[in-house]
Design an enzyme around this catalytic site. Structure first.
Site, short mmCIF file in Angstrom:
data_model
loop_
_atom_site.label_atom_id
_atom_site.label_comp_id
_atom_site.label_asym_id
_atom_site.label_seq_id
_atom_site.Cartn_x
_atom_site.Cartn_y
_atom_site.Cartn_z
N GLU A 1 -17.51 -3.31 24.77
CA GLU A 1 -16.72 -4.54 24.85
C GLU A 1 -15.52 -4.54 23.90
O GLU A 1 -14.42 -4.95 24.27
CB GLU A 1 -17.59 -5.78 24.57
CG GLU A 1 -18.65 -6.08 25.62
CD GLU A 1 -19.91 -5.22 25.45
OE1 GLU A 1 -20.00 -4.45 24.45
OE2 GLU A 1 -20.80 -5.30 26.30
N HIS B 1 0.83 -1.21 0.00
CA HIS B 1 0.00 0.00 0.00
C HIS B 1 0.86 1.26 0.00
O HIS B 1 1.22 1.77 1.06
CB HIS B 1 -0.91 0.00 1.23
CG HIS B 1 -1.81 -1.20 1.31
ND1 HIS B 1 -1.37 -2.46 1.68
CD2 HIS B 1 -3.14 -1.33 1.04
CE1 HIS B 1 -2.39 -3.30 1.66
NE2 HIS B 1 -3.47 -2.65 1.27
N HIS C 1 -28.92 -14.26 25.57
CA HIS C 1 -27.90 -14.28 26.62
C HIS C 1 -27.31 -15.67 26.85
O HIS C 1 -26.57 -15.88 27.80
CB HIS C 1 -28.48 -13.72 27.92
CG HIS C 1 -28.64 -12.23 27.90
ND1 HIS C 1 -29.27 -11.57 26.87
CD2 HIS C 1 -28.21 -11.27 28.77
CE1 HIS C 1 -29.25 -10.27 27.11
NE2 HIS C 1 -28.61 -10.05 28.26
C1 TPP Z 1 -11.30 -4.21 10.10
C2 TPP Z 1 -10.77 -4.07 8.71
N1 TPP Z 1 -11.63 -4.06 7.68
C3 TPP Z 1 -11.18 -3.96 6.43
C4 TPP Z 1 -9.85 -3.89 6.17
C5 TPP Z 1 -9.34 -3.86 4.73
N2 TPP Z 1 -8.80 -2.54 4.40
C6 TPP Z 1 -7.49 -2.30 4.45
S1 TPP Z 1 -7.12 -0.71 4.09
C7 TPP Z 1 -8.74 -0.32 3.86
C8 TPP Z 1 -9.14 1.08 3.50
C9 TPP Z 1 -8.54 2.06 4.41
O1 TPP Z 1 -8.69 3.36 3.99
P1 TPP Z 1 -7.87 4.51 4.69
O2 TPP Z 1 -7.83 4.29 6.13
O3 TPP Z 1 -8.43 5.80 4.20
O4 TPP Z 1 -6.39 4.30 4.17
P2 TPP Z 1 -5.75 4.94 2.86
O5 TPP Z 1 -6.68 4.68 1.72
O6 TPP Z 1 -5.58 6.38 3.12
O7 TPP Z 1 -4.46 4.19 2.70
C10 TPP Z 1 -9.55 -1.43 4.07
C11 TPP Z 1 -11.00 -1.42 3.95
C12 TPP Z 1 -8.97 -3.92 7.27
N3 TPP Z 1 -7.65 -3.86 7.13
N4 TPP Z 1 -9.47 -3.97 8.53
#
Ligand code: TPP
Length: 486
Positions: A417, A33, A479
């Protein structure tokens, strides 16, 4: 940054080095990324170079500031930082990004890469982990600090993106942080309005700043995420606010520097491509052909910062020496709390094992055990998600951690939680304390993502899950933990 003078040149080069090391490692591994490291490089640089109190030679120094990359997918950002700031992470390690067994896995892993404070990747967790670390810092400072001896005096910095802000766990944790007035928590929000599926407008339009204000945070804005001086000022302001956590909303452009891709979702989660890296270099005025290049000015600049970090720890060691002379008992307690010296003599402790043999509800026995432990394991802290009277997890005579007083060992998480478990992870990795958390077994569903991370990191977080029988009839099926044990 004023162009021209030597220092500014080193700053600009350092930031571009972070961007390019990240982009090149991702290109080499053909996955990763690049968008976040490139957009967030100026704030990361400014934090690490000008504010973060750390010593690369000792990543476990107890009074270091903590840094959490909550947006764990941007892992190359932290690896580039660790390399440049002198941690045990080589260019070779960067070249092995995302390779099996390397020190640079796809997402940052606690216990695997020196200098990585906590495992992140599931978005939002890092914000709650940071709340836990800030709670630990404040509690320990109340316990150990004495006039003239600030043994515990560090900040927790979290870098999070839009995704972290959307996740519910961050809202739970931020609400608690505001309530408790955790003044040494600073959250840098990389606000680039881009996630995987495109612009955040498709699913996320709220005013995050107003939301955090409502939680009781100080909110600061940096309109231009490449403006190092503005970021620097905001960080200074954040640190000055002692009674509220601070959110710094930094407007950035994802993939900054890459002409064909910056500002677009296409640079979020895939390599830029060789041609785009070339174009980025030329766009940023990068004069070096060689890949994974760190200019000499950057090396020199980083070296001076590294030495300052060493001096900071040395100064702290002097404080600790004086403290050990003046407060020998407390210093001994400090050592015990920080070196697992507490969990030794339970098996031979007769009074601990001496119980009335009358029928007792297991949660009542559990509460009894917990209260016996408070005298034997003095660094125990914990609580429930608003269920302590039912789960029997209140420690008598140990005080309450509240907005007004951070010296109590009983934590009140509210009905949260998920954040509770993530906060406990933060407390556990912080060091010095052993956290427990509690709720009904059936509600473990609500905290499973963070429980999974406790397990993955092998953290000594104690989960007290009561009402574990499907015979809890009167409350009905909602529950009854029918499938949970399996
Ligand atoms: C709980 C969770 N759901 C989904 C993902 C998959 N995921 C990784 S990055 C991302 C998007 C994040 O966007 P952002 O925080 O704006 O990062 P940027 O695009 O700026 O790198 C997703 C959905 C993850 N890592 N964790």
């Amino acid at each position: 940054m004023g162009k021209g003078d030597k220092m500014s040149k080193a700053v600009e080069l350092s930031i571009n080095t972070i961007r390019l090391l990240s982009a090149e490692a991702i290109q080499k591994s053909n996955s990763g990324h690049p968008g976040l490291p490139m957009g967030a490089a100026p704030m990361a640089y400014t934090l690490w170079a000008r504010h973060l109190k750390h010593n690369a030679a000792n990543p476990k120094w107890q009074d270091r500031d903590r840094f959490i990359l909550s947006a764990g997918h941007g892992s190359m950002l932290i690896y580039s930082l660790l390399h440049l700031f002198g941690y045990d992470l080589s260019i070779e390690d960067l070249k092995n990004f995302r390779q099996y067994g390397s020190k640079t896995p796809g997402h940052p892993e606690f216990g695997h890469t020196s200098g990585v404070e906590i495992t992140t990747g599931p978005l939002g967790q890092g914000i709650a982990n940071g709340v836990g670390m800030a709670m630990a810092e404040s509690y320990l400072s109340k316990k150990f600090n004495k006039p003239g001896y600030k043994l515990v005096d560090h900040y927790t910095y979290v870098l999070a993106g839009d995704g972290c802000m959307m996740e519910g766990v961050s809202a739970e944790a931020a609400s608690l942080a505001g309530t408790l007035g955790l003044g040494k928590l600073v959250l840098l929000y990389d606000s680039n309005n881009i996630t995987i599926e495109g612009n955040t407008d498709i699913a996320f339009r709220e005013d995050v700043a107003k939301r955090f204000e409502a939680y009781g945070w100080q909110v600061l804005q940096v309109e231009d995420g490449t403006d190092v001086e503005a970021i620097d000022r905001a960080l200074a302001e954040a640190k000055q606010e002692e009674n509220k956590p601070s959110l710094i909303v930094v407007k950035t452009q994802i993939g900054y520097g890459c002409p064909g891709k910056q500002g677009k979702a296409s640079c979020h989660g895939e390599p830029l491509g060789e041609e785009n890296i070339k174009a980025t270099k030329s766009n940023l005025g990068w004069a070096y052909e060689e890949e994974f290049h760190v200019p000499a000015e950057v090396r020199g600049h980083m070296e001076s910062i590294r030495l300052q970090g060493m001096e900071k720890e040395n100064a702290w060691k002097k404080i600790f020496e004086g403290y050990s002379r003046e407060y020998a008992d407390l210093a001994a307690e400090w050592e015990k709390w920080h070196h697992d010296g507490l969990v030794t003599n339970l098996s031979s402790n007769e009074s601990y094992w001496n119980y009335d043999m009358k029928p007792t509800a297991t949660r009542a026995s559990s509460g009894d055990v917990l209260n016996r432990l408070t005298t034997l394991v003095s660094n125990l802290v914990g609580g429930a998600a608003d269920l302590a009277p039912s789960t029997k997890t209140y420690m008598k005579d140990m005080g309450d951690f509240s907005a007004e007083d951070h010296s109590g060992a009983n934590l009140h998480f509210g009905v949260r939680e998920h954040a509770m478990a993530a906060i406990a992870n933060g407390i556990a990795v912080h060091g010095g304390l052993i956290p427990y958390v509690s709720t009904f077994f059936v509600f473990s569903d609500y905290m499973k993502p963070s429980m999974r991370l406790s397990a993955l990191m092998k953290l000594p977080v104690i989960y007290i899950l009561t009402h574990d029988s499907i015979g809890v009839g009167e409350d009905g099926p909602t529950h009854q933990p029918i499938e949970h044990l399996a």
